[in-house]
Design an enzyme around this catalytic site. Structure first.
Site, PDB file in Angstrom:
ATOM      1  N   ARG A 162       0.625  -1.288   0.029  1.00  0.00           N
ATOM      2  CA  ARG A 162       0.206   0.453  -0.206  1.00  0.00           C
ATOM      3  C   ARG A 162       1.034   1.364   0.540  1.00  0.00           C
ATOM      4  O   ARG A 162       1.394   1.277   1.071  1.00  0.00           O
ATOM      5  CB  ARG A 162      -0.709  -0.195   1.252  1.00  0.00           C
ATOM      6  CG  ARG A 162      -1.641   0.835   1.647  1.00  0.00           C
ATOM      7  CD  ARG A 162      -2.956   0.884   2.267  1.00  0.00           C
ATOM      8  NE  ARG A 162      -4.178   1.886   2.620  1.00  0.00           N
ATOM      9  CZ  ARG A 162      -4.695   2.388   3.465  1.00  0.00           C
ATOM     10  NH1 ARG A 162      -4.015   1.786   4.561  1.00  0.00           N
ATOM     11  NH2 ARG A 162      -5.860   3.181   3.163  1.00  0.00           N
ATOM     12  N   PRO A 210       1.937   8.956  -2.200  1.00  0.00           N
ATOM     13  CA  PRO A 210       2.000   8.984  -3.048  1.00  0.00           C
ATOM     14  C   PRO A 210       3.038  10.273  -3.961  1.00  0.00           C
ATOM     15  O   PRO A 210       3.757   9.982  -4.449  1.00  0.00           O
ATOM     16  CB  PRO A 210       0.654   9.449  -3.666  1.00  0.00           C
ATOM     17  CG  PRO A 210      -0.428   8.117  -2.881  1.00  0.00           C
ATOM     18  CD  PRO A 210      -0.253   9.304  -2.194  1.00  0.00           C
ATOM     19  N   THR A 266       5.259  11.053  -1.699  1.00  0.00           N
ATOM     20  CA  THR A 266       6.877  11.372  -1.331  1.00  0.00           C
ATOM     21  C   THR A 266       7.280  10.256  -1.592  1.00  0.00           C
ATOM     22  O   THR A 266       8.399   9.902  -2.101  1.00  0.00           O
ATOM     23  CB  THR A 266       6.833  11.292   0.081  1.00  0.00           C
ATOM     24  OG1 THR A 266       5.779  10.618   0.721  1.00  0.00           O
ATOM     25  CG2 THR A 266       6.306  12.629   0.537  1.00  0.00           C
ATOM     26  N   GLN A 298      10.265   9.260  -3.930  1.00  0.00           N
ATOM     27  CA  GLN A 298      11.144   8.493  -2.907  1.00  0.00           C
ATOM     28  C   GLN A 298      12.031   7.362  -4.529  1.00  0.00           C
ATOM     29  O   GLN A 298      13.313   7.434  -4.578  1.00  0.00           O
ATOM     30  CB  GLN A 298      10.580   7.568  -2.380  1.00  0.00           C
ATOM     31  CG  GLN A 298      12.327   7.709  -0.729  1.00  0.00           C
ATOM     32  CD  GLN A 298      11.348   6.687   0.354  1.00  0.00           C
ATOM     33  OE1 GLN A 298      10.329   6.891   0.165  1.00  0.00           O
ATOM     34  NE2 GLN A 298      12.191   5.920   0.962  1.00  0.00           N
ATOM     35  N   GLU A 346      14.433   1.170  -0.615  1.00  0.00           N
ATOM     36  CA  GLU A 346      15.686   0.880  -1.094  1.00  0.00           C
ATOM     37  C   GLU A 346      14.614   0.246  -2.471  1.00  0.00           C
ATOM     38  O   GLU A 346      15.953   0.301  -4.035  1.00  0.00           O
ATOM     39  CB  GLU A 346      16.467  -0.037  -0.456  1.00  0.00           C
ATOM     40  CG  GLU A 346      15.826  -0.514   1.228  1.00  0.00           C
ATOM     41  CD  GLU A 346      16.561   0.835   1.703  1.00  0.00           C
ATOM     42  OE1 GLU A 346      18.155  -0.136   1.393  1.00  0.00           O
ATOM     43  OE2 GLU A 346      16.367   1.431   2.325  1.00  0.00           O
TER      44      GLU A 346
END
Lengths: 758, 342, 180
Positions: A648, A652, A654, A658, A725
């Site tokens: 989930r 959206p 940030t 990322q 990551e």
């Protein structure tokens, strides 16, 4: 809502939540764009002394002498600390091991002994009453070395490779035994690839250098403003190393100018600043120079060998993957490199091996997607080679060999929408028009190539706590000792707290970055939302329970004998669902309970029993387009589309940032980053931002991020897998594969600089 | 960073006098973009810094014989965007804009650009030996990390390069450096301004220690229609050249009347070879004719472990630059907005 | 011959009498101030260590990252390579000075928030000052020109595409205001 749909695809229901899933601007945005956000070296406490670090010019040997005669004459100099006069700290190595240290290691101690461990390690600290005086005086320190031979060349020392001898939290050893019969399968296979890939040392290079400002209290208590990804890890370390009581040490880090893993472990600036502050009983700041940012951690160099085979139907039949990485002499740095090759695709015959070579370098450290980025860069390139050998489209090959379960562990995935990620990203990219043969596309005189790769990262959760305070003015303050290293923690935690407390978001504040707050693990590994966010959710749900009970004490409560399940908590009030007119405000509830300030805290533990039955991973599908000027070898990444299956998506806005940033990292890894070691002197020579290249604005073009819907009730109570990551994993492979598709050249060493294409 | 005294020069004579008096331990400062960097690296350790920014040398004006005079203190940005520079010396505009960053170009001055020190890693790291910094200490770059080092005109004492972009265009344009010293004014042809390392890599130019650059004269140029600066680097911007080429052509139809080619990133000075350039005279401007010129320019090149590729890259960049120059000078906006190697 | 070597410059006593601090008059964010600075104090260190204007960031201290970008007399420069003493009489605008006295964000600051043009925020003040300077310079006509013009500001978080969007948003807002 239409904007949301385009980000989420069709199926995610965002209407049932008030805040989660909706693009939200950073709550710390205004502070960051006005210069109001304070970083570690910006807490200007009174009567501050400045420490300037002198770094070693030799890699191995002993310090024969340190002449500080000229130094002490400089006006403003207060003290020069060296191994000869530095106060003793804890004797045992175990006292120097922080939460992230591997077992059995001897973590580096600055100014501890005459013997050198690596080039550029600190050898003296000059402390003066101004930064400039310390800097000048440091330039007068004369260090003489008795130089001894060193080894920094991984390839030359591959004969010394050995399996890890220690353990570390989060490190998954390669399976001891092979699966099936990889050698036999390889020999018998129709399509084979036997290749070696290498990648150089890379540095985290956050924009803010490490800095530590120690405010020395009149009572001897230390308040340490520290650049770190783990305030409590730093606090424990300082207490353990300096023999201080935890009540005397507070570590504060409200903002961090980038971490990427470099600040998971305490850095030597905190050791030196505390050493100086306690020795002098004064407030001290120690900052690293940009050059010194190359002197304490890095992503390890890796050499990886593969023997991959597919049968005549294009089914992956054998995987042998050996990775050799460097580590320091004093610690075995461990990251999970090879296991990914046993789980990304279905394969009956697999052998994996991870080995280390000890070199005279600083210990490596976790760097964005540690292990996965290394292993999957090389594996996804080798898979691309195998797909071509089998004359299959690389996407078709991956879809054909799609893994429905984790064969390493024999577990089903808690969720895995990688197939949908492939589909959406390929469609957006226009992959179906791709010719199989390389050198098939041109734009003007430039060669164009398309490449793709997959990525994976573990979705983990750790123990974490959250505390809240609700006051009668309706304001809710939630806190936990986590960090926001640019990841958006402040914002997403504020959203989670607002969502589950029913307090309007503008009345919610989230606080972090203070070791005196309730427990949070280090901010890394993409587990902060999963760990801290779950604790925030739980404590806010507890708040609702409490408020509901208190509401019963309100005279003539409109809730009557309604059950909590039929009550809506919104905008700081409770009402019977469907009847918002009659409500009880949180303030009224507090008043009825005669409570001035409602405080709750909770510690959330991962539901291990539930999680252990599944494999928990996020996934990505990355597609890249490159344009290559073949005469000059210059490469531009003109387009990247990445589809992420990351559970989930809570914010959206940030989240997209990322992933986008991680894609920039992947481009950087593919084309630019390289720590240039001079093995003759054992030193990194391009130790600055001019020569250690990371991308500039002109390097970066179109980047498209897609989040595919992925529902997961196992991974954690929020269903979010973490995004720090996954965005970088596979990008370097996609770019490298695209370069091959453009040029027909397989460049098997990173970075793919232009000379490798000439 | 050393502590130094600071003087603000009120006139050229005062500046020269102060530098003379400092006896080798003085440094002029204007933009500061290279000197302050080197001060912090402890590569430069002057006792006195002489601020020349208040001298009246910041103008760009018509020079003698149809040329243009660039004041030594005009900033790189003001020079690159000056309409007359753009119109008459487009390769110079483009070279300047290919260098550094907008901020640095706003600070850096034309005179300072000529005096930039090398970016060789070993020169910059005072823990390492360097014949340029400490004559006689050795050159670890020769057997070390030498990707940024030179392949032409190197010596066994030094393989450093001159890092400027601007100077490559100035060399091609055959600019003249005007200097002022205790003995008055003199001019130095650009080709004689920078030196090769030889046995004295600590010497980088023919400016006397107490001389100051006052202006750079650009002679009238017939090359404005066919001028390019091609820079090849490891990222799209804000990186020093691996190889760069200023290529100027004077064409009569498709025939070359004269050509100028200067190379950056490959030598201790902007590299030119007028006798090789002359090979193009009277030839048609075609790739076939450019190839032998490129080969001849690098005939005596010597590569090292990490930079041998510059020889092949350099040849290809020369051909590319000449091809682009043949097509004609590109609009400044195209160059400004794109990677210069495209 | 202009010979550079360490021997001729680094020799001698390090205790040579050096001038102390000199008064330097600066107008910082519209306010005139006189500060005593040493010759070797950079504008960046002056702002951060002496004037508590810590919005201007030290990323590399060598002109290689752009985090320290401020406007000096309207032009964007690297304050880390600027000796404060040389700027006597200059007008300095830092990130703190872009914000209105009432706390209202400058259109560029607002655009950075709106477009999520940063993550860790450390390069951000330099990016914003650089963007404001770039627009004044008048060469930011296309996406490519903006990318090139902003290439002196590194962002390790990789926010570049959003920085581009933010600058375009702010630029459009400014143009609109001018047109009106």
């Amino acid at each position: 809502m239409s904007a949301l749909k385009s980000i989420f695809g069709k199926d995610v229901d965002t209407t049932s939540s008030t805040y989660l899933g909706k693009p939200t601007s950073r709550v710390d945005g205004p502070a960051k764009v006005t210069g109001g956000a304070k970083y570690a070296a910006e807490f200007n406490v009174p009567n501050l002394l400045y420490g300037y670090i002198v770094s070693s010019g030799a890699a191995r040997g002993t310090i024969k002498s340190i002449n500080t005669a000229e130094v002490e004459k400089v006006s403003g100099v207060v003290k020069v600390l060296t191994h000869e006069n530095a106060p003793k700290t804890a004797y045992l190595d175990s006292s120097h091991r922080d939460q992230l240290a591997s077992s059995g290691g001897a973590p580096f101690r600055p100014l501890y002994k005459a013997e050198l461990e690596y080039s550029s390690q600190p050898v003296a600290l000059v402390i003066a009453d101004t930064f400039e005086a310390a800097r000048y005086a440091a330039s007068l320190v004369k260090v003489e070395y008795e130089v001894a031979p060193h080894e920094t060349d991984l390839r030359a020392n591959m004969g010394k490779a050995h399996p890890p001898t220690v353990t570390r939290t989060g490190y998954v050893s390669a399976p001891k035994k092979p699966r099936g019969n990889p050698e036999g399968a390889y020999d018998a296979a129709a399509h084979k690839v036997d290749v070696e890939y290498s990648q150089p040392i890379e540095f985290h290079m956050p924009m803010e250098s490490y800095a530590s400002t120690v405010a020395y209290g009149e009572d001897g208590k230390l308040t340490i403003y520290q650049k770190t990804q783990g305030v409590q890890n730093c606090q424990e370390y300082v207490c353990s190393v300096f023999g201080l009581s935890s009540s005397d040490v507070q570590v504060i880090s409200p903002y961090m100018g980038g971490g990427f893993g470099s600040g998971l472990r305490p850095t030597y600036d905190i050791y030196l600043s505390v050493l100086a502050a306690t020795a002098l009983r004064r407030s001290v700041r120690v900052s690293m120079t940009r050059q010194q940012m190359f002197s304490f951690s890095h992503r390890p160099e890796a050499i990886q060998q593969f023997k991959l085979a597919a049968n005549s139907d294009g089914m992956l039949d054998a995987v042998t993957h050996t990775a050799i990485e460097e580590t320091s002499q004093n610690e075995e740095y461990l990251e999970t490199v090879v296991n990914w090759s046993g789980l990304l695709y279905n394969c009956p015959n697999v052998m994996l091996s991870h080995q280390l070579v000890n070199l005279d370098l600083a210990s490596p450290a976790d760097m964005r997607a540690p292990g996965a980025v290394t292993g999957l860069y090389a594996y996804e390139c080798a898979i691309d080679e195998l797909a071509y050998e089998a004359k299959l489209d690389p996407l078709a090959f991956r879809e054909k060999n799609y893994a429905e379960k984790d064969q390493n562990e024999g577990k089903l995935f808690s969720s895995k929408e990688l197939r949908e990620a492939y589909r959406q990203a390929a469609e957006k990219f226009g992959w179906s028009g791709r010719p199989l043969e390389p050198r098939s596309m041109k734009k003007g005189s430039d060669l164009i190539g398309w490449g793709m790769a997959s990525g994976s990262w573990e979705a983990s959760q750790g123990k974490a706590a959250a505390k809240l305070v609700l006051t009668p003015d309706g304001k809710l303050v939630v806190s936990s000792a986590t960090s926001d290293i640019g990841t958006g923690t402040y914002t997403v935690m504020t959203m989670i707290a607002a969502e589950f407390s029913g307090v309007a978001i503008e009345n919610v504040t989230f606080e972090l970055g203070d070791s005196s707050m309730v427990y949070a693990p280090v901010e890394g590994g993409s587990w902060t939302v999963s760990s801290v966010g779950s604790a925030v959710k739980t404590v806010c749900q507890e708040l609702r329970d409490r408020l509901f009970k208190l509401a019963g004490k309100v005279d003539g409560t409109p809730l009557g004998d309604t059950k909590i399940g039929d009550v809506t908590f919104a905008n700081g009030a409770m009402h019977v669902t469907g009847n918002p007119v009659k409500n009880v405000t949180y303030a009224e509830a507090l008043k009825a309970g005669k409570i001035d300030k409602l405080e709750l805290d909770t510690t959330e533990l991962p539901q291990l029993a539930k999680q252990a039955t599944h494999a928990l991973y996020s996934h990505s599908a990355v597609f890249a387009e490159v344009s290559v000027d073949e005469d000059l070898g210059t490469i531009h990444v003109t387009r990247v589309v990445s589809a992420i299956a990351g559970g989930r998506i809570l914010n959206p806005k940030t989240a997209r940032s990322q992933i986008m940033g991680a894609i920039v990292w992947g481009i950087s890894m593919a084309l630019e980053e390289e720590g240039m070691l001079d093995d003759k002197v054992g030193r990194f020579m391009n130790h600055n931002y001019a020569e250690y290249h990371i991308p500039v604005n002109a390097d970066i073009h179109d980047i498209d991020v897609i989040f595919v819907p992925e529902h997961d009730e196992v991974v954690n109570p929020l269903g979010a897998k973490g995004l720090g990551e996954i965005g970088i994993v596979g990008v370097a492979a996609a770019v490298t594969n695209a370069i091959w598709h453009a040029t027909g050249r397989r460049v098997r060493s990173l970075p793919v600089t232009l000379d490798k294409l000439l | 960073m050393i502590n130094f005294s600071y003087t603000r020069a009120g006139s050229v004579a005062e500046a020269v006098g102060a530098k003379s008096k400092a006896n080798g331990a003085g440094r002029f400062i204007a933009g500061g973009t290279n000197l302050v960097d080197l001060l912090k690296e402890n590569v430069e350790r002057p006792r006195q810094v002489i601020d020349i920014t208040r001298l009246p040398l910041a103008t760009i004006e018509e020079g003698p014989n149809g040329g243009l005079r660039l004041g030594a203190l005009a900033t790189n940005a003001d020079t690159a965007y000056h309409p007359e520079v753009q119109r008459r010396y487009p390769a110079l505009s483009r070279a300047i804009l290919a260098g550094a960053s907008a901020q640095l170009r706003n600070m850096a001055t034309n005179g300072g650009n000529l005096l930039q020190r090398t970016r060789c890693y070993y020169f910059y790291d005072v823990a390492m030996a360097c014949n340029k910094r400490r004559p006689g200490s050795g050159c670890p770059a020769i057997s070390g990390q030498n990707r940024v080092c030179g392949v032409l005109g190197t010596s066994d004492q030094c393989i450093a390069t001159h890092p400027s972009d601007m100077c490559i265009a100035l060399a091609a344009l055959e600019a003249v450096v005007r200097v002022s010293g205790p003995q008055g004014e003199r001019t130095i042809p650009f080709a004689e301004f920078h030196t090769l390392p030889g046995d004295t890599p600590q010497i980088e130019n023919t400016l006397a220690p107490d001389e100051i650059i006052t202006a750079i004269d650009l002679p009238e140029s017939p090359y404005a229609e066919h001028s390019v600066y091609t820079k090849v680097r490891d990222r799209a911007s804000y990186a020093f050249a691996l190889v760069s080429v200023a290529a100027l052509l004077e064409l009569d139809g498709d025939m070359v009347k004269s050509a100028r080619i200067a190379l950056g990133g490959v030598a201790h000075k902007p590299w030119r070879s007028p006798e090789v350039e002359a090979l193009l005279t009277g030839k048609t401007a075609t790739k076939e004719n450019f190839l032998p010129v490129a080969a001849a320019l690098f005939h005596d090149a010597r590569g090292y472990e990490h930079n041998a590729f510059k020889i092949e890259l350099g040849k290809r960049a020369v051909v590319r630059a000449l091809q682009l120059a043949t097509k004609g000078t590109a609009s400044i906006r195209d160059v400004n907005g794109q990677t210069a190697d495209a | 011959m202009n010979a550079f070597s360490e021997s001729d410059t680094a020799g001698g006593s390090t205790m040579t009498a050096l001038p102390g601090k000199s008064p330097v008059k600066l107008t910082i964010n519209g306010e005139s101030t006189t500060v005593e600075v040493a010759p070797w104090t950079t504008l960046l260190d002056l702002l951060r260590e002496y004037l508590d204007l810590t919005g201007t960031k030290k990323g590399c201290d060598h002109g290689q990252c752009g985090s320290c970008t401020v406007l000096v007399d309207g032009k964007r420069v690297n304050s880390c390579l600027t000796l404060a003493i040389m700027k006597d009489g200059s007008e300095i605008t830092t990130i703190e000075g872009l914000t209105g006295k009432d706390g209202a964000l400058h259109p560029m600051q607002q655009a950075f928030v709106d477009c999520d043009a940063f993550q860790c925020g450390y390069c951000t003040p330099g990016q914003i000052c650089s963007a404001v300077g770039m627009i004044k310079e008048g060469h930011a006509h296309s996406d490519d020109e903006i990318r090139e013009g902003m290439s002196g500001n590194l962002c390790r978080c990789g926010a570049y595409p959003h920085i581009l969007n933010a600058i375009k948003q702010a630029y459009a807002a400014t143009e609109k205001r001018t047109a009106a």
